[in-house]
Every structure is written in C-alpha cells, then in structure tokens.
Design a protein around this motif. Structure first.
Motif, PDB file in Angstrom:
ATOM      1  N   VAL A 274     -11.205   5.168  -3.400  1.00  0.00           N
ATOM      2  CA  VAL A 274     -10.932   4.288  -2.261  1.00  0.00           C
ATOM      3  C   VAL A 274     -10.603   2.874  -2.747  1.00  0.00           C
ATOM      4  O   VAL A 274      -9.658   2.240  -2.258  1.00  0.00           O
TER       5      VAL A 274
ATOM      6  N   THR B 224      -6.930   1.261  -2.177  1.00  0.00           N
ATOM      7  CA  THR B 224      -6.898   0.060  -1.339  1.00  0.00           C
ATOM      8  C   THR B 224      -6.363  -1.137  -2.107  1.00  0.00           C
ATOM      9  O   THR B 224      -5.550  -1.924  -1.585  1.00  0.00           O
TER      10      THR B 224
ATOM     11  N   LEU C 148      -3.151  -3.526  -1.198  1.00  0.00           N
ATOM     12  CA  LEU C 148      -3.261  -4.981  -1.035  1.00  0.00           C
ATOM     13  C   LEU C 148      -2.330  -5.726  -2.000  1.00  0.00           C
ATOM     14  O   LEU C 148      -1.644  -6.681  -1.608  1.00  0.00           O
TER      15      LEU C 148
ATOM     16  N   THR D  61      -0.106   4.436  -4.311  1.00  0.00           N
ATOM     17  CA  THR D  61       0.044   3.561  -3.146  1.00  0.00           C
ATOM     18  C   THR D  61       1.009   2.420  -3.444  1.00  0.00           C
ATOM     19  O   THR D  61       1.834   2.044  -2.609  1.00  0.00           O
TER      20      THR D  61
ATOM     21  N   GLN E 202      -0.491   3.511   6.791  1.00  0.00           N
ATOM     22  CA  GLN E 202      -0.919   3.149   5.441  1.00  0.00           C
ATOM     23  C   GLN E 202      -2.306   3.704   5.124  1.00  0.00           C
ATOM     24  O   GLN E 202      -2.569   4.140   4.001  1.00  0.00           O
ATOM     25  N   ILE E 203      -3.182   3.700   6.105  1.00  0.00           N
ATOM     26  CA  ILE E 203      -4.509   4.307   5.910  1.00  0.00           C
ATOM     27  C   ILE E 203      -4.362   5.809   5.714  1.00  0.00           C
ATOM     28  O   ILE E 203      -4.995   6.399   4.821  1.00  0.00           O
TER      29      ILE E 203
ATOM     30  N   ALA F 191      -3.151   6.472   2.228  1.00  0.00           N
ATOM     31  CA  ALA F 191      -4.200   6.385   1.216  1.00  0.00           C
ATOM     32  C   ALA F 191      -5.061   7.652   1.204  1.00  0.00           C
ATOM     33  O   ALA F 191      -5.380   8.184   0.132  1.00  0.00           O
TER      34      ALA F 191
END
Length: 417
Positions: free
Chosen positions: A91, A95, A99, A309, A328-329, A332
């Motif tokens: 995760v 993530t 970002l 990602t 986007q979530i 992932a």
C-alpha cells in the motif's frame, strides 16, 4: 543471457534515438507517417503477444501462489506478521508512486493521441453496484477471452483458496496449474526476447514524430521515478533503523552487495543467494530469512509496485486522459493483487501494466512508450526489491519482541560453521 539482453537493449536505445533524430530531420510529414507506421507494426505485434499471455499467466501464477499460502498459515504468527507487513508495504509503495507521479507530472505536455480500447470498466459510467457486479465473471472462458483481469483475479482467488483448503491440496490440479504457469513463463521469456527490437522501434518512432524534445520527457520520467525510489528507500530503512538501531549499520553493509548485484543485472533473483547468506550473517534467524525471503520475492516487490502506478499514471498524462480518484484507488488495488505471484516473470511490471491499461480505457500504445526506457528503470526496481525484502525480514523478526542482536563482525567466520 541476461547480460547479453541488457547489452542489446542499450544498443537498441542508442540506435533508436539516432534513427529517430535522423528521420525527424530528413523526412517530410508524409514520410514520417510512413516511417512511424512501419515501425508500429513491430510494437503492435509485441503488444498483441503481451495480451496473448496475460490471462493464462495471471490465472496460473495467482492460483498456485494462493494455494501455497496455506504454508504461511501453518506457521502461525510468523505467517500473519509477514503477510500483514507485505500488504502494508504494498500500500505504501503504490500510494507513494501515485503521489510522486502527480508531483512530477512527467507525461504532462506530450499530448499524444491513440485509439483507446473499448473494453474494460469505465468508472464514470457505471454505478457502484454495476461496478461490483462486473467483478464477478459470468464465465471464466469469457473473462479470459476478453482479458478481464479483475474477473480472472476473482476466479483465481476462489480456486486457489479451495485448493489450499483441500486436505491433500489436490496434487494433480496443483501440479497441472504449476506446469502451465511454468510453460507460460517460458513463453513470456520468448516474447521478451523481442524487447531490443521493440525498444528500437518505439524510440525511433517516438523521436521521429515528436522530435528530440521527447528525450526531456523521458529524462523527467526516469529522474522522477528514481527520486521516488530514493524516498521509498528512506521510508523502508527508517523502519529498519527504528527496530534495529545498533544493528542498522550491519544491515546496511550486508545488503549493499546484493543491491548492487540486483541493480547491475536488473534482476533481484540474481541477488537472492547472496542476500540469504548476508542476512543470516548479521544475526537474523535462519527460520525467519528462509520463510520471509521466498514469499517476499513473490508478494513483496516494492520497487515494481511503485513503478506500476507511476508508469500507468505517466501513460494517462501522456495521452491527456484523466483518472478520477476512485479510478486511481481501484488502480492501486488492482495492481497490488495482479502483481502477486509474478516473481521470475521477465519484465513482470510490463505484463502487469499491460493488463491494467484496457481496464481503465488507456491506450495499449502506452506500453511501447514506457518500454523504450524500461531497462533503465528495471535496474532501480530490482535494487529496491532487495531493500524491501531485507527490511521485511527485520520487521518480522522484531515484531514479536524476539530481538536478536546482530553478531559482532569479527565473529562471522566462526558462526558460519
């Protein structure tokens, strides 16, 4: 074979840039189009080959991986700690990749155009209930024919869990699945042997049509990704330092050589024997290392997951396609699941990315775009995977309070026996 392929990839990159620059200078607009179309045949064939192997590769590797996860449950607390850390690290990696790609925006300004696939799920047009319903396949044959990757994952989860729950682990079925997985890995190796030719075609076509300025975009992409990897290294090593403190220096020295091996060969597997030896030398228990490392090589590829990602969002930026926060979530989560069990697959990240693009209506041509510099990025991913799995061993060993102090450096020779 690995070193020869690396050399050919470097040659292909240089030749592609030179050929593309010359074509951009010497050919008119119509000739450039014909030049790009001719080279496009190579990348199109490669992309079709990638799509050909995605469904059976994901299905077999995921079923086999889940079926063998029962071994982790049998070990009890160590297995729970290991899987928990793997999920957490996954995760964080995914993530952080999201970002950082938003921060650097390496693909913004390219404004490329390409036909987008009409398959996949468009989160803007589906309600939540329709989206959830779509995850469940009506037929695994239909799902594989359409490369519906999430439906294949759902089916694989059920089958793998069922195999693991059977007393004898359905040895005939499991053996068949593993044999098919081995065959698909070999097919993938054959497909990836075309990589130098595809890199040449992709770079030559892109530089020819976009001009040498595209190299600045690639520099932003590569540089931004390596800065992101560095930040991930800092986060992982801070965790190790918080747990080890006095033994952190020994850990850093122990993983230095395996990281260099993985970086130079672009293969984390090449560094496995040395890493296995070094981690035991600094005092990590053999039972921990021998359990965490093999699982980590399949389920804890931090560098590769961050790249997935980062690369998918780079492709979306390059083609001016905006993905919503929900998408986007979902991306992932999809990448976290589909990347598991693909250890040992040549250019596994490319396979995972190619599987994800149609699901979000992103052009498959984006694979050729990133493949042009993938070798440079694969080196960083491989080194990061070594750091991530080393830290995983430290976390699992210290989590339960069993904090074994690293042995003094001068006593290593005695302890080796």
């Amino acid at each position: 074979m690995g070193r020869k392929l690396t050399i050919w990839l470097v040659i292909a990159m240089v030749a592609g840039i030179v050929a593309g620059a010359l074509a951009h200078q010497l050919l008119n607009a119509d000739q450039l189009k014909d030049f790009a179309d001719a080279l496009g045949i190579v990348t199109t064939i490669f992309l079709r080959l990638i799509r050909m192997i995605i469904a059976p590769l994901v299905l077999t590797t995921l079923v086999a991986g889940i079926a063998h996860m029962e071994n982790a449950a049998a070990i009890g607390r160590i297995g729970v700690r290991t899987i928990t850390w793997f999920i957490f690290a996954s995760v964080v990696s995914l993530t952080l990749g999201l970002l950082m790609v938003h921060l650097f925006q390496p693909g913004v300004g390219l404004s490329l155009t390409a036909a987008v696939p009409d398959g996949g799920v468009n989160a803007h047009s589906l309600s939540f209930s329709e989206f959830i319903t779509h995850l469940v396949p009506r037929s695994i044959i239909e799902a594989m024919a359409n490369n519906e990757i999430l439906q294949i994952v759902v089916f694989s989860l059920f089958v793998g869990t069922a195999v693991a729950a059977i007393d004898d682990h359905a040895p005939a079925v499991l053996t068949l699945v593993e044999q098919v997985a081995a065959i698909m890995l070999k097919v993938t190796t054959y497909v990836m042997m075309l990589a130098p030719l595809v890199v040449f075609a992709a770079l030559a076509s892109t530089v020819a049509t976009q001009g040498a300025g595209i190299l600045f975009t690639y520099a932003k992409f590569v540089g931004g990704f390596y800065i992101s990897l560095l930040l991930l290294w800092v986060l992982l090593l801070l965790v190790a330092y918080a747990l080890m403190r006095d033994g952190f220096g020994a850990l850093f020295r122990a993983i230095r050589e395996p990281v260099l091996i993985a970086f130079s060969t672009a293969s984390s597997e090449a560094a496995y024997p040395k890493l296995f030896e070094q981690l035991q030398k600094i005092g990590l228990p053999r039972q921990i290392v021998s359990f965490v490392l093999p699982l980590g090589y399949s389920f804890n590829l931090d560098g590769s997951m961050m790249y997935c990602t980062f690369a998918v969002m780079f492709i979306a930026q390059a083609f001016n396609i905006e993905l919503s926060v929900v998408q986007q979530i979902t991306l992932a989560l999809l990448l976290m699941v589909t990347s598991k069990g693909l250890a040992g697959v040549p250019r596994a990240s490319i396979v995972v990315i190619a599987a994800a693009l149609p699901y979000f209506n992103l052009p498959e041509a984006g694979v050729a775009l990133i493949l042009a510099v993938d070798q440079l990025l694969d080196m960083g991913r491989s080194g990061t995977n070594i750091v991530g799995n080393s830290v995983a061993c430290v976390v699992v060993e210290h989590w339960g309070g069993k904090k074994q102090a690293p042995a003094p450096r001068r006593s290593r020779a005695k302890r080796k026996g």
